[in-house]
Design an enzyme around this catalytic site. Structure first.
Site, PDB file in Angstrom:
ATOM      1  N   ALA A 101       0.809  -1.220   0.000  1.00  0.00           N
ATOM      2  CA  ALA A 101       0.000   0.000   0.000  1.00  0.00           C
ATOM      3  C   ALA A 101       0.841   1.270   0.000  1.00  0.00           C
ATOM      4  O   ALA A 101       0.432   2.288  -0.557  1.00  0.00           O
ATOM      5  CB  ALA A 101      -0.940   0.001   1.201  1.00  0.00           C
ATOM      6  N   HIS A 103      -0.079  -8.245   3.332  1.00  0.00           N
ATOM      7  CA  HIS A 103       0.375  -8.768   4.618  1.00  0.00           C
ATOM      8  C   HIS A 103      -0.528  -8.378   5.790  1.00  0.00           C
ATOM      9  O   HIS A 103      -0.364  -8.895   6.897  1.00  0.00           O
ATOM     10  CB  HIS A 103       1.824  -8.347   4.900  1.00  0.00           C
ATOM     11  N   SER A 109      -2.471  -3.660   1.016  1.00  0.00           N
ATOM     12  CA  SER A 109      -1.329  -4.552   1.207  1.00  0.00           C
ATOM     13  C   SER A 109      -1.809  -5.947   1.550  1.00  0.00           C
ATOM     14  O   SER A 109      -2.781  -6.109   2.299  1.00  0.00           O
ATOM     15  CB  SER A 109      -0.427  -4.055   2.346  1.00  0.00           C
ATOM     16  N   CYS A 152       4.883   2.297  10.290  1.00  0.00           N
ATOM     17  CA  CYS A 152       5.750   3.020   9.361  1.00  0.00           C
ATOM     18  C   CYS A 152       6.387   4.248   9.989  1.00  0.00           C
ATOM     19  O   CYS A 152       7.279   4.862   9.410  1.00  0.00           O
ATOM     20  CB  CYS A 152       4.963   3.422   8.114  1.00  0.00           C
TER      21      CYS A 152
END
Length: 377
Positions: free
Chosen positions: A69, A199, A197, A322
Site C-alpha cells: 500500500a 500482509h 497490502s 511506518c
C-alpha cells in the site's frame, strides 16, 4: 506469546503459503517473455487481476501490482497529481492519513506546488464532512481518504465522500482500504483508486496493489520497462501477484466470522478499560470496527508499558508501524484529541483470528500489574 499487533502485520495464512510455494516451484519464468511458459504465467497474473476486480466489485477498473500500500499510495498521490495537475493543484486528505499519504502530499506541497488541505477529525464524530464540503472547489484535483484509520480504527463512509463529489466530476477520489479489506464492507465503486497490502490480511509482505479506473494513467515514479502499463515497471513478482487473489478471497470469505470473533474480544477489552477511567482514555470510540482498540495511559509512559509487556511475551503497537521507530506521538490520536501527552502515551491493540478471550484477560491482568508496579501514584 500473545500477539496483539495484527494491524501492523499478520501471520501468513497456511493456504496462501502453500499455494505460494507451489507457484514458486512451478512458475518461475518471467511473465514478460514471449515463449509459451512465460505466457502461461502472464495468463495466471491476469486471472488474479480479474478476480481481485470482481471481489472489489470495481466496474471499469484495472489492477496495478505493487510492493504494498505504501508504494500504491505514492503512485496514486504523486503519479495522479503529476498526470492531472492541469485540472487543479489542490488535494484534500484527512488529518489522520497513513504516513505514506501524508509524506507524499508533503513532497507535492514542497516540490510540486500543490496545496494540501487536511480535514479535521472530531472525537466521537470522525471525519468532518462539513469541512470537507467547504474545501471542495474547481481547483481540487485529488481527494485521498482512508476507509479505516490504522491507529484508532475509525471507519469513514466512502459512499458519502462520493456523494459529496457529484458536483465535481473531474476530482479523482483515492482511498487506502488496507485496514478495511477482509474486515468491513466498503462502498463498491465509490472511489476511483484503491490501495491495499497483502500482509495485513494473511498474505505476503512486499505484495499489494493499486486498483484504478481504466481511464486513469498516473505518471510512473520509476522508469525502465513496460510492465503494469509502464506505471510500475520492473520484472514482475509473479508468484506474489498470482497468489494475491487467493489472499483477498480467503480474507473476504472469512470476514463475517472474523468480525464476530473480534467483536467479542474488543468488547471484553473495552469493558475493562471503561471500568478503569482513572487509568485509561479510550481513543477508539466507533462501535463499527472491533479489530483495533486504541487507548491512552494516564499514569504511566507507554514506552514503559511496551517494554514491560514485551518482557512478558505480549506484543502490542503504538503508532503506525511506518513511523513507530521515529518515537513520535500518534498522529491519529492527536488528530482526535489535540492532546500531545495523550497522543504520546497511546497503545494500539489489534486482533487476529488466532487471538482468544483468554489472551485478552491475560493482557488486562498483566496491564494492571504493570501499572501498579511502575505507575505513579
Amino acid at each position: 506469546m500473545i500477539y496483539f499487533d495484527n494491524a501492523s502485520t499478520t501471520k501468513i495464512h497456511p493456504e496462501v503459503l502453500r499455494t505460494y510455494i507451489e507457484i514458486l516451484e512451478k512458475y518461475y519464468g518471467n511473465p514478460s517473455g514471449m515463449h509459451t511458459f512465460a505466457r502461461e504465467i502472464a495468463r495466471l497474473q491476469d486471472k488474479s487481476r480479474e478476480e481481485i476486480l470482481r471481489m472489489f466489485k470495481f466496474r471499469d477498473g484495472k489492477v496495478i501490482f505493487t510492493s504494498g500500500a505504501t508504494e500504491a499510495n505514492n503512485i496514486a498521490l504523486i503519479g495522479l497529481y503529476e498526470a492531472y495537475k492541469n485540472r487543479g493543484n489542490e488535494i484534500i486528505i484527512s488529518d489522520y492519513e497513513h504516513p505514506s499519504v501524508r509524506d507524499a502530499c508533503e513532497y507535492l506541497e514542497k516540490e510540486r506546488g500543490a496545496i494540501i488541505h487536511k480535514v479535521p477529525i472530531r472525537f466521537k464524530g470522525g471525519f468532518d464532512f462539513d469541512v470537507f464540503k467547504s474545501l471542495l472547489n474547481d481547483k481540487t484535483v485529488l481527494v485521498s481518504v482512508m476507509a479505516v484509520n490504522n491507529e484508532v480504527g475509525d471507519v469513514i463512509d466512502l459512499g458519502e465522500i462520493r456523494a459529496c463529489l457529484k458536483k465535481y466530476p473531474k476530482v479523482i477520489f483515492h482511498t487506502d482500504v488496507t485496514q478495511a479489506l477482509g474486515k468491513l464492507d466498503f462502498h463498491p465503486n465509490a472511489a476511483d483508486a484503491y490501495s491495499f497490502s497483502a500482509h495485513k490480511i494473511g498474505g505476503l509482505k512486499g505484495s499489494g496493489a493499486l486498483l484504478l479506473r481504466k481511464n486513469l494513467k498516473p505518471k510512473p515514479l520509476v522508469y525502465g520497462g513496460s510492465q503494469e502499463e509502464g506505471i510500475r515497471p520492473g520484472t514482475h513478482n509473479a508468484p506474489a501477484n498470482i497468489v494475491l487473489a487467493k489472499t483477498v478471497r480467503i480474507a473476504e470469505g472469512n470476514m463475517d466470522k472474523f468480525y464476530d470473533h473480534s467483536y467479542r474480544l474488543a468488547l471484553k477489552l473495552h469493558n475493562f478499560l471503561a471500568t478503569h477511567k482513572d487509568l485509561f482514555i479510550i481513543n477508539s470510540v466507533g462501535g463499527s470496527n472491533p479489530y483495533i482498540v486504541n487507548f491512552s495511559l494516564k499514569t504511566i509512559k507507554a514506552s514503559i508499558v511496551l517494554n514491560a509487556l514485551e518482557s512478558r511475551d505480549i506484543y502490542v503497537g503504538t503508532t503506525s508501524s511506518c513511523s513507530a521507530k521515529l518515537h513520535a506521538m500518534s498522529k491519529s490520536v492527536y488528530a482526535i484529541s489535540q492532546d500531545e501527552e495523550r497522543a504520546s502515551n497511546s497503545i494500539r491493540v489489534s486482533f487476529g483470528m488466532e487471538n482468544t478471550l483468554e489472551e485478552v484477560e491475560i493482557f488486562c491482568n498483566t496491564l494492571t500489574e504493570i501499572i501498579k508496579e511502575y505507575g505513579r501514584e
